[in-house]
Design a protein around this motif. Structure first.
Motif, PDB file in Angstrom:
ATOM      1  N   GLN A 187       0.924  -1.276   0.037  1.00  0.00           N
ATOM      2  CA  GLN A 187      -0.074   0.206   0.014  1.00  0.00           C
ATOM      3  C   GLN A 187       1.006   1.358  -0.263  1.00  0.00           C
ATOM      4  OE1 GLN A 187      -2.612   0.394   3.245  1.00  0.00           O
ATOM      5  NE2 GLN A 187      -3.579   2.083   2.627  1.00  0.00           N
ATOM      6  N   GLN A 188       0.504   2.147  -0.820  1.00  0.00           N
ATOM      7  CA  GLN A 188       0.953   3.710  -0.815  1.00  0.00           C
ATOM      8  C   GLN A 188      -0.055   4.611  -0.477  1.00  0.00           C
ATOM      9  OE1 GLN A 188       3.243   3.996  -4.489  1.00  0.00           O
ATOM     10  NE2 GLN A 188       4.227   2.031  -4.358  1.00  0.00           N
ATOM     11  N   ALA A 189       0.142   5.171   0.601  1.00  0.00           N
ATOM     12  CA  ALA A 189      -0.818   6.258   1.023  1.00  0.00           C
ATOM     13  C   ALA A 189      -0.079   7.727   1.104  1.00  0.00           C
ATOM     14  CB  ALA A 189      -1.429   5.987   2.349  1.00  0.00           C
ATOM     15  N   GLN A 190      -1.129   8.621   0.886  1.00  0.00           N
ATOM     16  CA  GLN A 190      -0.289  10.010   0.920  1.00  0.00           C
ATOM     17  C   GLN A 190      -1.128  10.935   1.836  1.00  0.00           C
ATOM     18  OE1 GLN A 190       2.264  11.160  -0.992  1.00  0.00           O
ATOM     19  NE2 GLN A 190       2.176  13.149  -0.210  1.00  0.00           N
ATOM     20  N   THR A 191      -0.220  11.609   2.692  1.00  0.00           N
ATOM     21  CA  THR A 191      -0.944  12.395   3.528  1.00  0.00           C
ATOM     22  C   THR A 191      -1.793  13.514   3.144  1.00  0.00           C
ATOM     23  OG1 THR A 191      -0.870  13.354   5.838  1.00  0.00           O
ATOM     24  CG2 THR A 191       1.014  13.460   4.278  1.00  0.00           C
ATOM     25  N   ILE A 192      -2.724  14.019   3.496  1.00  0.00           N
ATOM     26  CA  ILE A 192      -3.465  15.114   2.971  1.00  0.00           C
ATOM     27  C   ILE A 192      -3.359  16.320   4.116  1.00  0.00           C
ATOM     28  CG2 ILE A 192      -5.497  16.203   2.611  1.00  0.00           C
ATOM     29  CD1 ILE A 192      -6.688  13.281   2.137  1.00  0.00           C
ATOM     30  N   VAL A 193      -2.626  17.375   3.544  1.00  0.00           N
ATOM     31  CA  VAL A 193      -2.279  18.565   4.275  1.00  0.00           C
ATOM     32  C   VAL A 193      -3.488  19.382   4.561  1.00  0.00           C
ATOM     33  CG1 VAL A 193      -1.133  20.763   4.164  1.00  0.00           C
ATOM     34  CG2 VAL A 193      -0.373  18.979   2.678  1.00  0.00           C
ATOM     35  N   GLN A 194      -3.528  19.657   5.819  1.00  0.00           N
ATOM     36  CA  GLN A 194      -4.774  20.445   6.572  1.00  0.00           C
ATOM     37  C   GLN A 194      -4.945  21.849   6.216  1.00  0.00           C
ATOM     38  OE1 GLN A 194      -7.068  18.543   8.651  1.00  0.00           O
ATOM     39  NE2 GLN A 194      -5.544  17.209   7.645  1.00  0.00           N
ATOM     40  N   PRO A 195      -6.148  22.288   5.913  1.00  0.00           N
ATOM     41  CA  PRO A 195      -6.533  23.591   5.333  1.00  0.00           C
ATOM     42  C   PRO A 195      -5.612  24.628   6.351  1.00  0.00           C
ATOM     43  CG  PRO A 195      -8.544  22.418   5.735  1.00  0.00           C
ATOM     44  CD  PRO A 195      -7.615  21.376   6.174  1.00  0.00           C
ATOM     45  N   GLY A 196      -4.849  25.373   5.500  1.00  0.00           N
ATOM     46  CA  GLY A 196      -4.386  26.730   5.946  1.00  0.00           C
ATOM     47  C   GLY A 196      -2.785  26.275   6.161  1.00  0.00           C
ATOM     48  N   SER A 197      -2.332  25.150   5.896  1.00  0.00           N
ATOM     49  CA  SER A 197      -1.008  24.809   5.670  1.00  0.00           C
ATOM     50  C   SER A 197      -0.653  24.816   4.105  1.00  0.00           C
ATOM     51  CB  SER A 197      -0.804  23.231   6.300  1.00  0.00           C
ATOM     52  OG  SER A 197      -1.226  23.472   7.384  1.00  0.00           O
ATOM     53  N   LEU A 198       0.761  24.834   3.882  1.00  0.00           N
ATOM     54  CA  LEU A 198       0.992  24.891   2.497  1.00  0.00           C
ATOM     55  C   LEU A 198       1.431  23.431   2.076  1.00  0.00           C
ATOM     56  CD1 LEU A 198       4.134  27.259   3.081  1.00  0.00           C
ATOM     57  CD2 LEU A 198       1.931  27.787   2.115  1.00  0.00           C
ATOM     58  N   ASP A 199       1.188  23.319   0.799  1.00  0.00           N
ATOM     59  CA  ASP A 199       1.573  21.904   0.109  1.00  0.00           C
ATOM     60  C   ASP A 199       2.792  21.126   0.552  1.00  0.00           C
ATOM     61  OD1 ASP A 199      -0.945  21.982  -0.794  1.00  0.00           O
ATOM     62  OD2 ASP A 199      -0.208  22.662  -2.863  1.00  0.00           O
ATOM     63  N   SER A 200       3.897  21.866   0.784  1.00  0.00           N
ATOM     64  CA  SER A 200       5.076  21.586   1.007  1.00  0.00           C
ATOM     65  C   SER A 200       5.163  21.061   2.689  1.00  0.00           C
ATOM     66  CB  SER A 200       6.218  22.467   0.643  1.00  0.00           C
ATOM     67  OG  SER A 200       5.963  23.668   1.823  1.00  0.00           O
ATOM     68  N   GLU A 201       4.240  21.311   3.179  1.00  0.00           N
ATOM     69  CA  GLU A 201       4.247  20.805   4.865  1.00  0.00           C
ATOM     70  C   GLU A 201       3.383  19.583   4.716  1.00  0.00           C
ATOM     71  OE1 GLU A 201       4.212  24.761   7.520  1.00  0.00           O
ATOM     72  OE2 GLU A 201       2.251  24.016   6.692  1.00  0.00           O
ATOM     73  N   ALA A 202       3.793  18.581   3.979  1.00  0.00           N
ATOM     74  CA  ALA A 202       3.252  17.401   3.932  1.00  0.00           C
ATOM     75  C   ALA A 202       4.085  16.346   4.452  1.00  0.00           C
ATOM     76  CB  ALA A 202       2.722  16.705   2.591  1.00  0.00           C
ATOM     77  N   GLY A 203       5.280  16.818   5.115  1.00  0.00           N
ATOM     78  CA  GLY A 203       6.138  15.615   5.615  1.00  0.00           C
ATOM     79  C   GLY A 203       5.672  14.834   6.799  1.00  0.00           C
ATOM     80  N   ILE A 204       6.298  13.878   7.016  1.00  0.00           N
ATOM     81  CA  ILE A 204       6.028  12.888   8.110  1.00  0.00           C
ATOM     82  C   ILE A 204       7.314  12.692   8.810  1.00  0.00           C
ATOM     83  CG2 ILE A 204       5.458  10.665   9.072  1.00  0.00           C
ATOM     84  CD1 ILE A 204       3.617  10.372   6.503  1.00  0.00           C
ATOM     85  N   TYR A 205       7.390  13.340  10.066  1.00  0.00           N
ATOM     86  CA  TYR A 205       8.331  13.368  10.801  1.00  0.00           C
ATOM     87  C   TYR A 205       8.851  12.241  11.946  1.00  0.00           C
ATOM     88  CZ  TYR A 205       9.445  17.795   9.049  1.00  0.00           C
ATOM     89  OH  TYR A 205       9.535  18.864   8.320  1.00  0.00           O
ATOM     90  N   ALA A 206       7.520  11.513  12.488  1.00  0.00           N
ATOM     91  CA  ALA A 206       7.706  10.502  13.197  1.00  0.00           C
ATOM     92  C   ALA A 206       6.372   9.622  13.247  1.00  0.00           C
ATOM     93  CB  ALA A 206       7.753  11.034  14.634  1.00  0.00           C
ATOM     94  N   LEU A 207       6.507   8.333  13.608  1.00  0.00           N
ATOM     95  CA  LEU A 207       5.270   7.342  13.639  1.00  0.00           C
ATOM     96  C   LEU A 207       5.760   6.285  14.478  1.00  0.00           C
ATOM     97  CD1 LEU A 207       6.088   4.711  11.607  1.00  0.00           C
ATOM     98  CD2 LEU A 207       5.973   6.545   9.703  1.00  0.00           C
ATOM     99  N   SER A 208       4.735   5.539  15.126  1.00  0.00           N
ATOM    100  CA  SER A 208       4.678   4.637  15.830  1.00  0.00           C
ATOM    101  C   SER A 208       3.440   3.808  16.079  1.00  0.00           C
ATOM    102  CB  SER A 208       5.084   4.947  17.386  1.00  0.00           C
ATOM    103  OG  SER A 208       5.162   4.176  18.327  1.00  0.00           O
ATOM    104  N   PHE A 209       3.651   2.562  16.081  1.00  0.00           N
ATOM    105  CA  PHE A 209       2.452   1.671  16.179  1.00  0.00           C
ATOM    106  C   PHE A 209       2.128   1.694  17.809  1.00  0.00           C
ATOM    107  CE2 PHE A 209       3.714  -0.098  12.346  1.00  0.00           C
ATOM    108  CZ  PHE A 209       2.516  -0.464  11.680  1.00  0.00           C
ATOM    109  N   ASP A 210       0.889   1.529  18.330  1.00  0.00           N
ATOM    110  CA  ASP A 210       0.527   1.284  19.709  1.00  0.00           C
ATOM    111  C   ASP A 210       1.033  -0.247  20.080  1.00  0.00           C
ATOM    112  OD1 ASP A 210      -1.328  -0.298  18.492  1.00  0.00           O
ATOM    113  OD2 ASP A 210      -2.992   0.399  19.726  1.00  0.00           O
ATOM    114  N   LEU A 211       0.764  -0.456  21.378  1.00  0.00           N
ATOM    115  CA  LEU A 211       1.293  -1.834  21.887  1.00  0.00           C
ATOM    116  C   LEU A 211       0.612  -3.129  21.115  1.00  0.00           C
ATOM    117  CD1 LEU A 211       2.579   0.273  23.959  1.00  0.00           C
ATOM    118  CD2 LEU A 211       2.216  -1.626  25.622  1.00  0.00           C
TER     119      LEU A 211
END
Length: 479
Positions: free
Chosen positions: A414-438
């Protein structure tokens, strides 16, 4: 007495074009009377010629079951029953009596006598080196068709975004889950640490104390402590019963980019821009080791209960294994070509994955043997990665791409693309950290548009609606 001299007639110079037309005209005059008076082709010779061509090309593919023995007394070689016999015109029956074996036979091997050549259970390709008659089949080569040994991926349901949490005023740079799996904390460039409920996504608490963005978080499973590190060179220990800082660890000369807690010892590891991974005693605040050896920023670290207990990744594109007793390097892996910004230890297997802009690689522990690359490339800077118990690995990129992988085969399902929230720039689509729960059923991503997104598997998906489109790699030498 010399005879009279003869005068030569002058030769008229002619152009090359004129000479060519002359030659063409003489050829037409010579051969044009023969056109239209060609003798009709003999049908018998045509039939023999076509029969011979068919016997040469398709002789080996014709079914030869139930044929008499050959002239030399040996039985005819059998052709597998699943090979389709190609019909030919009359006269092609000489295939059964010494026809040429210049053909390719594909299919599972038929039952053989003990003295037959071949490998049982594998399909074979019978390829003739020449178009000689069948009795001279000693020049035929028997080639095995070996099936691919690459493991087939397990089916995983696709993941979908089900919640977006807003509350931070800056880039969200780090995330960590509580051992009870009831809340998680996030650190941001707004210099705050926020705690959120896992079930509802509501804000529980906001902690302030850092004066720069917070790049690393960890919650202890042995004590009621939370640890944070940031660009202000500070590493802090928070008491979650009092919700305040009780210890600070001083020693880094620049920003601290990553931190990790040892699973069995009261030891904290931090890595930063000073190219050093420092080992701290949690209780006494003293520095046990300064693991120096990298040539650039240490941006990823994880620990294990057994050797190698410390593994670090750096912007110098190397991964180092450290001996925690002596504080020295055990092994250096130089497989990557660019910065190793993220690493993840598999929760069950004795191996780990590392992510770089060039590729994602799997390594075996404890010696660090290279296993293989992932079967596709994300082609962006990968800032974070995580693996759950079900064998799902996820990676987040600077361009907002969130890819999901099957750990066993390295297949990207699967290849997903995050959607930038209203009011943010398109360049602010970066993912800096992620984690699964336990439990491994929820995924939290921290992004540059100041939001936290939560993901879960799609319950309505089935293998029929989302099939696995998997092709094993052809050239295994690249892996």
């Amino acid at each position: 007495m010399p005879g009279p001299t003869l005068e030569m007639e002058p030769v008229e110079p002619q152009s090359l074009k004129k000479l060519s037309f002359k030659s063409l005209k003489r050829g037409l005059d010579l051969f044009s009377p023969a056109h239209g008076r060609v003798a009709p082709q003999d049908p018998q010779s045509k039939k023999i010629r076509i029969s011979h061509k068919i016997s040469v090309e398709y002789g080996g593919a014709k079914s030869t079951s139930g044929q008499p023995n050959r002239r030399d007394g040996r039985p005819q070689p059998t052709v597998p029953s699943n090979v389709l016999a190609l019909p030919g015109p009359e006269g092609s029956s000489d295939l059964q009596n010494g026809g040429a074996q210049n053909s390719l036979v594909v299919g599972p091997s038929a039952p053989r006598a003990p003295n037959d050549v071949g490998v049982s259970g594998r399909s074979t390709d019978i390829i003739s080196a020449t178009g000689l008659p069948e009795r001279n089949y000693s020049t035929s080569a028997l080639m095995e068709r070996i099936p691919s040994k690459w493991p087939r991926p397990e089916w995983h349901a696709p993941w979908k975004n089900y919640r977006v949490i807003s509350g931070h005023l800056g880039w969200v740079r780090s995330v960590a889950f509580d051992p009870s799996n009831t809340w998680f904390c996030t650190g941001s460039a707004d210099r705050t640490i926020k705690m959120w409920e896992v079930a509802s996504g509501k804000l529980k608490l906001t902690l302030t104390g850092h004066i720069e963005q917070i790049r690393g978080l960890a919650v202890s499973s042995r004590h009621t402590y939370m640890f944070s590190a940031g660009d202000d060179k500070q590493v802090k220990c928070w008491d979650l019963e009092q919700n305040k800082v009780i210890r600070s660890y001083h020693g880094h000369l620049s920003g601290v980019y990553c931190l990790a807690l040892h699973p069995t010892l009261d030891i904290l590891l931090t890595g930063g821009r000073d190219s050093v991974c420092r080992v701290w005693d949690i209780r006494s605040k003293s520095q046990i080791h300064a693991l120096s050896g990298h040539d650039n920023t240490v941006c990823s670290v994880f620990t294990r209960p057994t050797d190698p207990q410390v593994v670090t990744g750096s912007h110098d594109s190397t991964i180092k294994f450290w001996d925690l007793r002596s504080g020295k390097t055990m092994t250096t892996l130089t497989h990557h070509k660019k910065s190793v910004r993220a690493m993840a230890l598999h929760p069950k297997e004795n191996c780990f994955a590392s992510a770089s802009a060039d590729n994602i690689k799997k390594f075996q522990l404890p010696k660090g043997e290279f296993l293989h690359n992932m079967l596709s490339q994300q082609k962006t800077i990968i800032n974070a990665m995580a693996i759950n118990d079900d064998g799902v690995m996820t990676t987040g990129g600077d361009n907002g791409s969130l890819w999901f992988w099957d750990w066993k085969s390295g297949h990207n399902f699967q290849q997903a693309q995050t959607i930038v929230q209203p009011g943010s720039l398109d360049s602010e689509a970066g993912i800096y950290a992620l984690s699964f729960d336990l439990t491994g059923t929820r995924l939290v991503t921290c992004e540059a548009d100041k939001t936290i997104k939560m993901w879960k598997e799609d319950e309505t998906a089935t293998p029929e609606t989302h099939p696995v489109n998997f092709k094993p790699p052809r050239d295994l030498r690249r892996f």
